[in-house]
Every structure is written in structure tokens, then in C-alpha cells.
Design a protein around this motif. Structure first.
Motif, PDB file in Angstrom:
ATOM      1  N   ASP A  99      54.749  39.456  72.769  1.00 18.57           N
ATOM      2  CA  ASP A  99      54.290  39.459  74.164  1.00 18.57           C
ATOM      3  C   ASP A  99      52.793  39.743  74.255  1.00 18.57           C
ATOM      4  OD1 ASP A  99      56.733  38.802  75.166  1.00 18.57           O
ATOM      5  OD2 ASP A  99      57.212  40.776  75.980  1.00 18.57           O
ATOM      6  N   ASP A 100      52.273  40.529  73.331  1.00 16.59           N
ATOM      7  CA  ASP A 100      50.858  40.874  73.324  1.00 16.59           C
ATOM      8  C   ASP A 100      50.045  39.851  72.537  1.00 16.59           C
ATOM      9  OD1 ASP A 100      48.389  42.128  73.309  1.00 16.59           O
ATOM     10  OD2 ASP A 100      48.949  43.629  71.831  1.00 16.59           O
ATOM     11  N   LEU A 101      50.441  39.581  71.307  1.00 17.66           N
ATOM     12  CA  LEU A 101      49.639  38.737  70.417  1.00 17.66           C
ATOM     13  C   LEU A 101      49.639  37.267  70.821  1.00 17.66           C
ATOM     14  CD1 LEU A 101      50.673  40.359  67.032  1.00 17.66           C
ATOM     15  CD2 LEU A 101      48.507  40.642  68.233  1.00 17.66           C
ATOM     16  N   SER A 102      50.603  36.850  71.635  1.00 20.61           N
ATOM     17  CA  SER A 102      50.662  35.441  72.034  1.00 20.61           C
ATOM     18  C   SER A 102      49.491  35.030  72.917  1.00 20.61           C
ATOM     19  CB  SER A 102      51.977  35.151  72.766  1.00 20.61           C
ATOM     20  OG  SER A 102      52.103  35.958  73.917  1.00 20.61           O
ATOM     21  N   SER A 103      48.695  35.991  73.375  1.00 23.29           N
ATOM     22  CA  SER A 103      47.494  35.640  74.122  1.00 23.29           C
ATOM     23  C   SER A 103      46.445  35.002  73.214  1.00 23.29           C
ATOM     24  CB  SER A 103      46.910  36.881  74.803  1.00 23.29           C
ATOM     25  OG  SER A 103      46.521  37.845  73.826  1.00 23.29           O
ATOM     26  N   GLU A 104      46.581  35.195  71.890  1.00 26.81           N
ATOM     27  CA  GLU A 104      45.612  34.662  70.933  1.00 26.81           C
ATOM     28  C   GLU A 104      46.242  33.849  69.804  1.00 26.81           C
ATOM     29  OE1 GLU A 104      42.712  37.654  69.559  1.00 26.81           O
ATOM     30  OE2 GLU A 104      43.731  39.025  70.941  1.00 26.81           O
ATOM     31  N   PHE A 105      47.548  33.987  69.602  1.00 31.42           N
ATOM     32  CA  PHE A 105      48.205  33.364  68.457  1.00 31.42           C
ATOM     33  C   PHE A 105      49.486  32.654  68.886  1.00 31.42           C
ATOM     34  CE2 PHE A 105      45.904  37.131  67.029  1.00 31.42           C
ATOM     35  CZ  PHE A 105      45.119  36.609  66.003  1.00 31.42           C
ATOM     36  N   ALA A 106      49.849  31.625  68.128  1.00 32.24           N
ATOM     37  CA  ALA A 106      51.122  30.927  68.343  1.00 32.24           C
ATOM     38  C   ALA A 106      52.194  31.671  67.566  1.00 32.24           C
ATOM     39  CB  ALA A 106      51.017  29.479  67.863  1.00 32.24           C
ATOM     40  N   CYS A 107      53.025  32.413  68.277  1.00 31.31           N
ATOM     41  CA  CYS A 107      53.996  33.308  67.655  1.00 31.31           C
ATOM     42  C   CYS A 107      55.397  32.703  67.657  1.00 31.31           C
ATOM     43  CB  CYS A 107      54.035  34.639  68.411  1.00 31.31           C
ATOM     44  SG  CYS A 107      52.450  35.501  68.484  1.00 31.31           S
ATOM     45  N   VAL A 108      56.082  32.809  66.538  1.00 26.41           N
ATOM     46  CA  VAL A 108      57.472  32.378  66.434  1.00 26.41           C
ATOM     47  C   VAL A 108      58.288  33.508  65.825  1.00 26.41           C
ATOM     48  CG1 VAL A 108      59.085  30.827  65.252  1.00 26.41           C
ATOM     49  CG2 VAL A 108      57.022  29.905  66.307  1.00 26.41           C
ATOM     50  N   ALA A 109      59.387  33.850  66.482  1.00 25.68           N
ATOM     51  CA  ALA A 109      60.353  34.822  65.964  1.00 25.68           C
ATOM     52  C   ALA A 109      61.739  34.203  66.088  1.00 25.68           C
ATOM     53  CB  ALA A 109      60.276  36.132  66.743  1.00 25.68           C
ATOM     54  N   PHE A 110      62.645  34.601  65.217  1.00 23.32           N
ATOM     55  CA  PHE A 110      63.957  33.959  65.189  1.00 23.32           C
ATOM     56  C   PHE A 110      65.043  34.954  64.835  1.00 23.32           C
ATOM     57  CE2 PHE A 110      62.293  33.930  60.944  1.00 23.32           C
ATOM     58  CZ  PHE A 110      63.380  33.967  60.076  1.00 23.32           C
ATOM     59  N   ASP A 111      66.285  34.571  65.138  1.00 21.91           N
ATOM     60  CA  ASP A 111      67.449  35.344  64.730  1.00 21.91           C
ATOM     61  C   ASP A 111      67.877  34.871  63.341  1.00 21.91           C
ATOM     62  OD1 ASP A 111      67.316  36.308  67.313  1.00 21.91           O
ATOM     63  OD2 ASP A 111      69.092  35.234  68.023  1.00 21.91           O
ATOM     64  N   HIS A 112      68.037  35.809  62.403  1.00 22.64           N
ATOM     65  CA  HIS A 112      68.550  35.429  61.094  1.00 22.64           C
ATOM     66  C   HIS A 112      69.940  34.794  61.234  1.00 22.64           C
ATOM     67  CE1 HIS A 112      65.432  37.145  58.658  1.00 22.64           C
ATOM     68  NE2 HIS A 112      65.600  38.354  59.137  1.00 22.64           N
ATOM     69  N   ARG A 113      70.295  33.973  60.281  1.00 23.57           N
ATOM     70  CA  ARG A 113      71.643  33.391  60.265  1.00 23.57           C
ATOM     71  C   ARG A 113      72.692  34.508  60.354  1.00 23.57           C
ATOM     72  NH1 ARG A 113      72.989  30.084  55.342  1.00 23.57           N
ATOM     73  NH2 ARG A 113      71.088  28.934  55.869  1.00 23.57           N
ATOM     74  N   GLY A 114      73.645  34.310  61.270  1.00 25.63           N
ATOM     75  CA  GLY A 114      74.742  35.263  61.411  1.00 25.63           C
ATOM     76  C   GLY A 114      74.495  36.413  62.355  1.00 25.63           C
ATOM     77  N   ILE A 115      73.346  36.425  63.030  1.00 30.47           N
ATOM     78  CA  ILE A 115      73.074  37.518  63.964  1.00 30.47           C
ATOM     79  C   ILE A 115      72.447  36.957  65.236  1.00 30.47           C
ATOM     80  CG2 ILE A 115      70.721  38.095  63.218  1.00 30.47           C
ATOM     81  CD1 ILE A 115      71.647  41.066  63.358  1.00 30.47           C
ATOM     82  N   GLY A 116      72.615  37.673  66.346  1.00 32.44           N
ATOM     83  CA  GLY A 116      72.093  37.200  67.619  1.00 32.44           C
ATOM     84  C   GLY A 116      72.722  35.875  67.992  1.00 32.44           C
ATOM     85  N   ARG A 117      71.883  34.887  68.302  1.00 36.90           N
ATOM     86  CA  ARG A 117      72.386  33.567  68.676  1.00 36.90           C
ATOM     87  C   ARG A 117      72.466  32.603  67.499  1.00 36.90           C
ATOM     88  NH1 ARG A 117      69.426  32.103  74.469  1.00 36.90           N
ATOM     89  NH2 ARG A 117      69.878  34.068  75.530  1.00 36.90           N
ATOM     90  N   SER A 118      72.118  33.059  66.318  1.00 36.70           N
ATOM     91  CA  SER A 118      72.172  32.188  65.136  1.00 36.70           C
ATOM     92  C   SER A 118      73.548  32.271  64.483  1.00 36.70           C
ATOM     93  CB  SER A 118      71.090  32.582  64.118  1.00 36.70           C
ATOM     94  OG  SER A 118      69.803  32.317  64.629  1.00 36.70           O
TER      95      SER A 118
END
Length: 283
Positions: free
Chosen positions: A46-65
Motif C-alpha cells: 500500500d505504501d511502496l506502490s506509489s513508486e514501485f510495481a508491487c506483486v504479492a500472491f497466495d502460495h499454493r494451497g493457502i488463501g485463494r490459491s
């Protein structure tokens, strides 16, 4: 102004990975630890996206993955991260890993060093067995996080993340509720995949190859009060990667990215910028 996209999915032969991208600028890939969804990086993205293209993901088997694979390994999760970089169009990226995510980041960098602009290894280890070492304190916290009332289990989990001084006087019910969206679950619950993640982590050891990462600008951050990624583990990790920068946070524990996001984000900004200057390669 940073732009955020709705959650997206990447289909692999034996898994479907859910990810979210946010912002514009130099690419940054965030890799989280055991039992945490990609939303755990929100204090950073939420903070760094003002300057960088940020990608985060759910590992396989957790969250929506999801995954159909029978086994789990650090090597596989590193391949997942590389596949995601391909899918989002990141030829290279700053790679940030926390805890198990730091071990995955190390493996990714060993597998494809030409894809890694820099490494930031937060509250992590040079050997996976360090993370699963059963000290009396960890056994006690682990037992308390799995038995008793939901409130008791939440409190034990908070004690894994934060030092006593941080928790003193705080409303732990409110804090647990605040953290639920970041972890993607109630802190009293443990996703079934967690035991597989811990086993995969405990089996992994690429410490003998870490000197190969000398050409990649690397930041290692440890929390002085961390009962999981102990400071001696962080120091050893930094020693094994020639030229890396080691920072020890005096008031932090394993949840440093949540406890003090402003300090973590400042360190990451400095590290990313320094890694992109011409002198970064002349080490």
C-alpha cells in the motif's frame, strides 16, 4: 497515484495462484512466510506502490490459491514465483521474502540470478531447519497456538509475532481482529497446508550455495526479539552472502513488517534505489 487491480489468477499444471498487483515503477515481488496469504504484505505494498510495481500472491494451497500436488517443496514454490514473474511481465524484479518467503527468495535467486535486481531477506534463515528447530520456547508457543480457547490461541500467535513490550497494554482482541485481513484467516485457525509448508522448509538447505549470490545486492533484516528467525540466524545468513547489508531492529520480533512497517518500508526504498544505481554492481 498507485493503481490496484482486482485479484487475478495464474493457472499452472498442478496449481492455481491468486495474486494482486499494485502500482507502477520498478518491479517488486513479495514472497510471504508460513501460513500467511499474500495480503500479509499490504503494509508494504500500500505504501511502496506509489513508486514501485508491487506483486504479492497466495502460495499454493493457502488463501485463494489451490494445488493438486501431493507434495510441497521450497524449489516448487520458487518455480511458482518465477512463473508469476513471467505471467505479470517482470523480466527482472526486486525480490522481497519474509521468513519461509526469504528461503524461497534465496532459491529463486540461485535458480535465476539474472531475474533478480536485488534481494531483501526479512526475518529469515540460511537453513530451513533453523526455522523448525524445537526450542522449549517455540514448543510452548506452538502448543498454546493449537490448543485451548480461540482467545488463548490468538494470544499465543501474537506472542510469536511481537515482543512483550509491544503487546503490553494493548487490546489483544482488537489487534487480532486488525490482523485477520492481513493473514487471510482468524489467528486462532491454522490452514491444513501449514504442516506441509513447515516440512518443506525443514528439509531445505541451500546455505552452501549462498556465496553464489555475491553479485546480487542483498539486504538482511533481523528482529532482536524474534524467537523464530533468531538474530544469530540473520547474522549467519548475511555472512554467507558476500557484500550483503545486515540490519538488526532493536525493538522488533518476527512480525517486523507489521509491527514497524514505516521502518521496513524505509529500508526497502533505500535498498531498491541503491540497487538500481550504477555503483551497485561494482562491489
Amino acid at each position: 497515484m498507485a493503481t490496484s487491480t482486482p485479484p487475478q489468477s495464474l493457472t499452472l499444471p498442478d496449481a492455481e495462484l491468486c495474486y494482486r498487483s499494485n502500482g507502477h515503477g520498478s518491479p517488486v515481488l513479495f514472497i510471504q512466510g508460513v501460513g500467511v496469504a499474500g495480503s500479509g504484505w499490504l503494509p508494504q505494498t500500500d505504501d511502496l506502490s506509489s513508486e514501485f510495481a508491487c506483486v504479492a500472491f497466495d502460495h499454493r494451497g493457502i488463501g485463494r490459491s489451490r494445488t493438486t500436488a501431493a507434495a510441497l517443496s521450497i524449489e516448487q514454490m520458487a518455480r511458482d514465483a518465477l512463473a508469476l514473474m513471467d505471467a505479470v511481465g517482470f523480466p527482472t524484479a526486486h525480490v522481497v521474502g519474509h521468513s519461509m518467503g526469504g528461503v524461497i527468495a534465496q532459491q529463486l535467486a540461485l535458480d535465476a540470478p539474472q531475474r533478480v535486481t536485488s534481494l531483501a531477506l526479512l526475518c529469515t534463515f540460511s537453513q530451513g531447519a533453523e526455522a523448525t528447530r524445537l526450542t522449549p520456547a517455540i514448543v510452548w508457543l506452538g502448543m498454546r497456538s493449537g490448543i485451548g480457547s480461540r482467545a488463548m490461541r490468538r494470544r499465543a500467535f501474537l506472542e510469536m509475532l511481537f515482543p512483550p513490550a509491544y503487546l503490553a497494554g494493548r487490546d489483544l482482541v482488537a489487534l487480532s481482529a486488525c490482523l485477520q485481513p492481513l493473514f487471510g484467516r482468524d489467528l486462532a485457525e491454522q490452514p491444513p497446508i501449514v504442516m506441509q509448508q513447515l516440512k518443506a522448509l525443514g528439509r531445505h538447505d541451500c546455505s552452501g550455495r549462498l556465496p553464489e549470490l555475491a553479485s546480487i545486492p542483498t539486504l538482511v533484516v533481523a528482529g532482536k526479539h524474534d524467537p523464530i528467525a533468531r538474530v544469530e540466524y540473520g547474522r549467519r545468513l548475511a555472512q554467507l552472502i558476500p557484500g550483503s547489508r545486515y540490519v538488526e531492529m532493536a525493538d522488533a520480533s518476527h512480525g517486523a513488517t507489521i509491527q514497524d512497517p514505516s521502518a521496513i518500508n524505509r529500508l526497502l526504498r533505500e535498498h531498491f534505489r541503491a540497487s538500481e544505481t550504477p555503483h551497485a554492481d561494482a562491489r
